[in-house]
Design a protein around this motif. Structure first.
Motif, PDB file in Angstrom:
ATOM      1  N   LEU A 132       0.826  -1.199   0.000  1.00 32.62           N
ATOM      2  CA  LEU A 132       0.000   0.000   0.000  1.00 32.62           C
ATOM      3  C   LEU A 132       0.865   1.256   0.000  1.00 32.62           C
ATOM      4  O   LEU A 132       1.831   1.359   0.751  1.00 32.62           O
ATOM      5  N   THR A 133       0.503   2.232  -0.836  1.00 34.57           N
ATOM      6  CA  THR A 133       1.250   3.480  -0.967  1.00 34.57           C
ATOM      7  C   THR A 133       0.342   4.665  -0.636  1.00 34.57           C
ATOM      8  O   THR A 133      -0.842   4.499  -0.330  1.00 34.57           O
ATOM      9  N   ASP A 134       0.901   5.873  -0.743  1.00 35.87           N
ATOM     10  CA  ASP A 134       0.115   7.076  -0.471  1.00 35.87           C
ATOM     11  C   ASP A 134      -1.103   7.183  -1.382  1.00 35.87           C
ATOM     12  O   ASP A 134      -2.135   7.743  -0.996  1.00 35.87           O
ATOM     13  N   ALA A 135      -0.986   6.635  -2.595  1.00 35.37           N
ATOM     14  CA  ALA A 135      -2.109   6.704  -3.541  1.00 35.37           C
ATOM     15  C   ALA A 135      -3.310   5.901  -3.063  1.00 35.37           C
ATOM     16  O   ALA A 135      -4.430   6.102  -3.543  1.00 35.37           O
ATOM     17  N   ASP A 136      -3.093   4.992  -2.104  1.00 34.09           N
ATOM     18  CA  ASP A 136      -4.171   4.131  -1.621  1.00 34.09           C
ATOM     19  C   ASP A 136      -4.877   4.686  -0.383  1.00 34.09           C
ATOM     20  O   ASP A 136      -5.904   4.149   0.032  1.00 34.09           O
ATOM     21  N   ILE A 137      -4.348   5.749   0.220  1.00 31.48           N
ATOM     22  CA  ILE A 137      -4.917   6.278   1.460  1.00 31.48           C
ATOM     23  C   ILE A 137      -6.359   6.725   1.230  1.00 31.48           C
ATOM     24  O   ILE A 137      -6.662   7.459   0.292  1.00 31.48           O
ATOM     25  N   GLY A 138      -7.234   6.243   2.085  1.00 29.63           N
ATOM     26  CA  GLY A 138      -8.648   6.584   1.986  1.00 29.63           C
ATOM     27  C   GLY A 138      -9.411   5.778   0.962  1.00 29.63           C
ATOM     28  O   GLY A 138     -10.622   5.938   0.825  1.00 29.63           O
ATOM     29  N   LYS A 139      -8.710   4.912   0.227  1.00 25.58           N
ATOM     30  CA  LYS A 139      -9.354   4.091  -0.806  1.00 25.58           C
ATOM     31  C   LYS A 139      -9.671   2.698  -0.253  1.00 25.58           C
ATOM     32  O   LYS A 139      -9.086   2.242   0.720  1.00 25.58           O
ATOM     33  N   THR A 140     -10.618   2.026  -0.900  1.00 19.25           N
ATOM     34  CA  THR A 140     -10.964   0.651  -0.537  1.00 19.25           C
ATOM     35  C   THR A 140     -10.301  -0.298  -1.527  1.00 19.25           C
ATOM     36  O   THR A 140     -10.518  -0.191  -2.736  1.00 19.25           O
ATOM     37  N   MET A 141      -9.504  -1.226  -1.014  1.00 16.78           N
ATOM     38  CA  MET A 141      -8.742  -2.133  -1.874  1.00 16.78           C
ATOM     39  C   MET A 141      -9.552  -3.402  -2.153  1.00 16.78           C
ATOM     40  O   MET A 141     -10.407  -3.820  -1.364  1.00 16.78           O
ATOM     41  N   TYR A 152     -11.700 -29.407 -12.446  1.00 17.78           N
ATOM     42  CA  TYR A 152     -12.765 -28.499 -12.047  1.00 17.78           C
ATOM     43  C   TYR A 152     -13.009 -27.438 -13.123  1.00 17.78           C
ATOM     44  O   TYR A 152     -12.136 -27.136 -13.926  1.00 17.78           O
ATOM     45  N   GLU A 153     -14.207 -26.889 -13.064  1.00 16.49           N
ATOM     46  CA  GLU A 153     -14.473 -25.701 -13.860  1.00 16.49           C
ATOM     47  C   GLU A 153     -13.581 -24.560 -13.359  1.00 16.49           C
ATOM     48  O   GLU A 153     -13.172 -24.542 -12.191  1.00 16.49           O
ATOM     49  N   ASP A 154     -13.264 -23.619 -14.254  1.00 13.75           N
ATOM     50  CA  ASP A 154     -12.455 -22.474 -13.835  1.00 13.75           C
ATOM     51  C   ASP A 154     -13.231 -21.651 -12.805  1.00 13.75           C
ATOM     52  O   ASP A 154     -14.448 -21.521 -12.873  1.00 13.75           O
ATOM     53  N   ALA A 155     -12.503 -21.076 -11.832  1.00 14.61           N
ATOM     54  CA  ALA A 155     -13.129 -20.300 -10.756  1.00 14.61           C
ATOM     55  C   ALA A 155     -12.542 -18.897 -10.718  1.00 14.61           C
ATOM     56  O   ALA A 155     -11.337 -18.710 -10.884  1.00 14.61           O
ATOM     57  N   GLY A 156     -13.390 -17.926 -10.492  1.00 11.00           N
ATOM     58  CA  GLY A 156     -12.939 -16.542 -10.356  1.00 11.00           C
ATOM     59  C   GLY A 156     -13.806 -15.803  -9.356  1.00 11.00           C
ATOM     60  O   GLY A 156     -15.010 -16.065  -9.252  1.00 11.00           O
ATOM     61  N   ASP A 157     -13.190 -14.899  -8.579  1.00 11.03           N
ATOM     62  CA  ASP A 157     -13.954 -14.151  -7.593  1.00 11.03           C
ATOM     63  C   ASP A 157     -13.215 -12.862  -7.263  1.00 11.03           C
ATOM     64  O   ASP A 157     -12.015 -12.733  -7.505  1.00 11.03           O
ATOM     65  N   THR A 158     -13.944 -11.901  -6.691  1.00 15.55           N
ATOM     66  CA  THR A 158     -13.355 -10.625  -6.272  1.00 15.55           C
ATOM     67  C   THR A 158     -13.599 -10.435  -4.781  1.00 15.55           C
ATOM     68  O   THR A 158     -14.717 -10.597  -4.307  1.00 15.55           O
ATOM     69  N   PHE A 159     -12.543 -10.083  -4.075  1.00 21.09           N
ATOM     70  CA  PHE A 159     -12.611  -9.850  -2.635  1.00 21.09           C
ATOM     71  C   PHE A 159     -12.367  -8.364  -2.374  1.00 21.09           C
ATOM     72  O   PHE A 159     -11.484  -7.760  -2.980  1.00 21.09           O
ATOM     73  N   THR A 160     -13.144  -7.786  -1.452  1.00 21.49           N
ATOM     74  CA  THR A 160     -13.034  -6.357  -1.143  1.00 21.49           C
ATOM     75  C   THR A 160     -12.768  -6.171   0.347  1.00 21.49           C
ATOM     76  O   THR A 160     -13.411  -6.819   1.178  1.00 21.49           O
ATOM     77  N   ALA A 161     -11.823  -5.288   0.679  1.00 21.54           N
ATOM     78  CA  ALA A 161     -11.511  -5.002   2.078  1.00 21.54           C
ATOM     79  C   ALA A 161     -12.703  -4.337   2.756  1.00 21.54           C
ATOM     80  O   ALA A 161     -13.496  -3.645   2.116  1.00 21.54           O
ATOM     81  N   GLU A 162     -12.836  -4.552   4.072  1.00 20.94           N
ATOM     82  CA  GLU A 162     -13.982  -4.015   4.808  1.00 20.94           C
ATOM     83  C   GLU A 162     -13.823  -2.528   5.127  1.00 20.94           C
ATOM     84  O   GLU A 162     -14.815  -1.825   5.309  1.00 20.94           O
ATOM     85  N   THR A 163     -12.594  -2.033   5.210  1.00 21.93           N
ATOM     86  CA  THR A 163     -12.358  -0.630   5.577  1.00 21.93           C
ATOM     87  C   THR A 163     -11.373   0.018   4.608  1.00 21.93           C
ATOM     88  O   THR A 163     -10.547  -0.670   4.007  1.00 21.93           O
ATOM     89  N   PRO A 164     -11.432   1.345   4.444  1.00 19.63           N
ATOM     90  CA  PRO A 164     -10.463   2.041   3.589  1.00 19.63           C
ATOM     91  C   PRO A 164      -9.066   1.989   4.204  1.00 19.63           C
ATOM     92  O   PRO A 164      -8.889   1.711   5.393  1.00 19.63           O
ATOM     93  N   VAL A 165      -8.088   2.305   3.383  1.00 19.46           N
ATOM     94  CA  VAL A 165      -6.687   2.302   3.819  1.00 19.46           C
ATOM     95  C   VAL A 165      -6.425   3.522   4.707  1.00 19.46           C
ATOM     96  O   VAL A 165      -6.769   4.649   4.348  1.00 19.46           O
ATOM     97  N   LYS A 166      -5.811   3.288   5.870  1.00 17.47           N
ATOM     98  CA  LYS A 166      -5.468   4.373   6.772  1.00 17.47           C
ATOM     99  C   LYS A 166      -4.164   5.033   6.325  1.00 17.47           C
ATOM    100  O   LYS A 166      -3.300   4.397   5.738  1.00 17.47           O
TER     101      LYS A 166
END
Length: 351
Positions: A132-141, A152-166
């Motif tokens: 994480l860098t300064d560009a990420d401050i206040g953003k949700t990753m 297996y079939e191919d699998a894909g998913d997106t995970f989102t952080a619960e809080t913004p970057v401090k």
């Protein structure tokens, strides 16, 4: 050769006649077209993605008196979403986020990553870790993961952080509040020492509720603060740093001002002190307007008459044995110390 869009693909079928083997063709439903050269044991698949396993299926044709066999493709198993790497790490600038594989029996052949900032792909951020860098401050990753794991079939998913970057850690001071907690007094707060370049803001509160307009380092207590707890929130802010708030809560409620109400003229009684007649009390005059009053009627200027607490009193036979009647007036006003005064006595009570 049939394509994957044909609902019926042609198969090579083995027909067993006694000790000899011949081949013929037949149609049977398939998901993907496959042509098998059974005589030489060579199979070729037209699947553009993964090679699906082949299964030999045989049956006996009683009418023809012969057995026939064909090979069919088996469907892939459901995509193993639960086995995909999860986003972990502390949401603070300078920290490193990671894609960590959970415990699972699934072993992926291929894994691809794409890190996200406020839902948008970060160019070049395609590894299993991201710092994480300064560009990420206040953003949700976020993190998008795509995995391939045969069978297996191919699998894909997106995970989102619960809080913004401090942001960076701010060195906060220790605020100190001074002043007397009495109506009319002024409270002042010293914010203490903070990181250089920190902007300080103030918010005064009354019983935990923000006081409108009270946003400087000092505050004058008013009658609205009487018997309330006054506190102050000091907040430090600096670009690229996480804001810090210090809250000072008063240990005691605000007391009345140090000034007492003063009686200017004594309360007075009108009416004749005879049994059955009504006496009327006036409170007199006092040093402050807006004062409220309570009454207590007395016998011999010292003995309270039970229940006689209004501004008027009806004389009873029980008053005859006493020499006189009087009334004591209690004066009160928010923010002031209360006071009392006693009227002059009436003449002797008669029937």
């Amino acid at each position: 050769m049939a394509t994957g869009n044909d609902r019926h693909s042609r198969h090579i079928i083995i027909i067993i006649l006694g000790g000899s083997m011949t081949t013929t063709t037949a149609r049977k439903p398939l998901r993907t077209a496959v042509t098998c050269l059974l005589a030489v044991g060579i199979a070729m698949s037209t699947m553009a993605a993964k090679q699906r396993p082949l299964e030999e299926i045989c049956d006996w044709d009683a009418e023809a008196g012969q057995e026939f066999c064909f090979f069919d493709q088996q469907p892939l198993e459901d995509a193993p979403y639960q086995a995909l790497p999860q986003l972990t790490g502390t949401q603070e600038v300078g920290s490193t986020l990671s894609a960590v594989l959970p415990e699972s029996r699934v072993s992926f052949d291929v894994l691809t990553y794409q890190w996200l900032r406020n839902g948008s792909a970060i160019p070049g951020a395609t590894s299993a870790t991201f710092k994480l860098t300064d560009a990420d401050i206040g953003k949700t990753m976020g993190l998008t993961v795509y995995g391939e794991a045969y069978p297996y079939e191919d699998a894909g998913d997106t995970f989102t952080a619960e809080t913004p970057v401090k942001g960076h850690l701010l060195t906060a001071g220790t605020p100190v509040s001074t002043g007397t907690k009495r109506v009319g007094s002024v409270l002042t707060v010293n914010p203490g020492t903070w990181s250089q370049g920190t902007k300080i803001s103030y918010r005064w509160l009354r019983n935990g509720v923000v006081i409108p307009g009270a946003a400087t380092s000092s505050y004058k207590l008013t009658q609205a603060d009487l018997a309330k707890r006054i506190s102050i929130k000091v907040t430090g802010m600096k670009p690229l740093f996480t804001p810090v708030t210090r809250h000072i809560v008063g240990a005691a409620a605000v007391a009345p001002s140090g000034t007492s109400l003063a009686n200017r003229t004594l309360p007075a009684i009108t009416g004749t002190p005879t049994v059955g007649s009504a006496l009327k009390a006036t409170p007199g005059t006092w040093s402050q307007t807006g004062t409220t009053f309570k009454y207590q009627w007395l016998r011999h200027r010292a003995i309270p008459i039970q229940g006689a607490t209004g501004s008027s009193y009806e004389v009873t036979a029980a008053d005859i044995e006493h020499k006189n009647l009087s009334v004591k007036v209690y004066a009160a006003k928010p923010g002031w110390i209360g006071a009392s005064a006693v009227s002059a006595s009436t003449g002797r009570v008669v029937r």
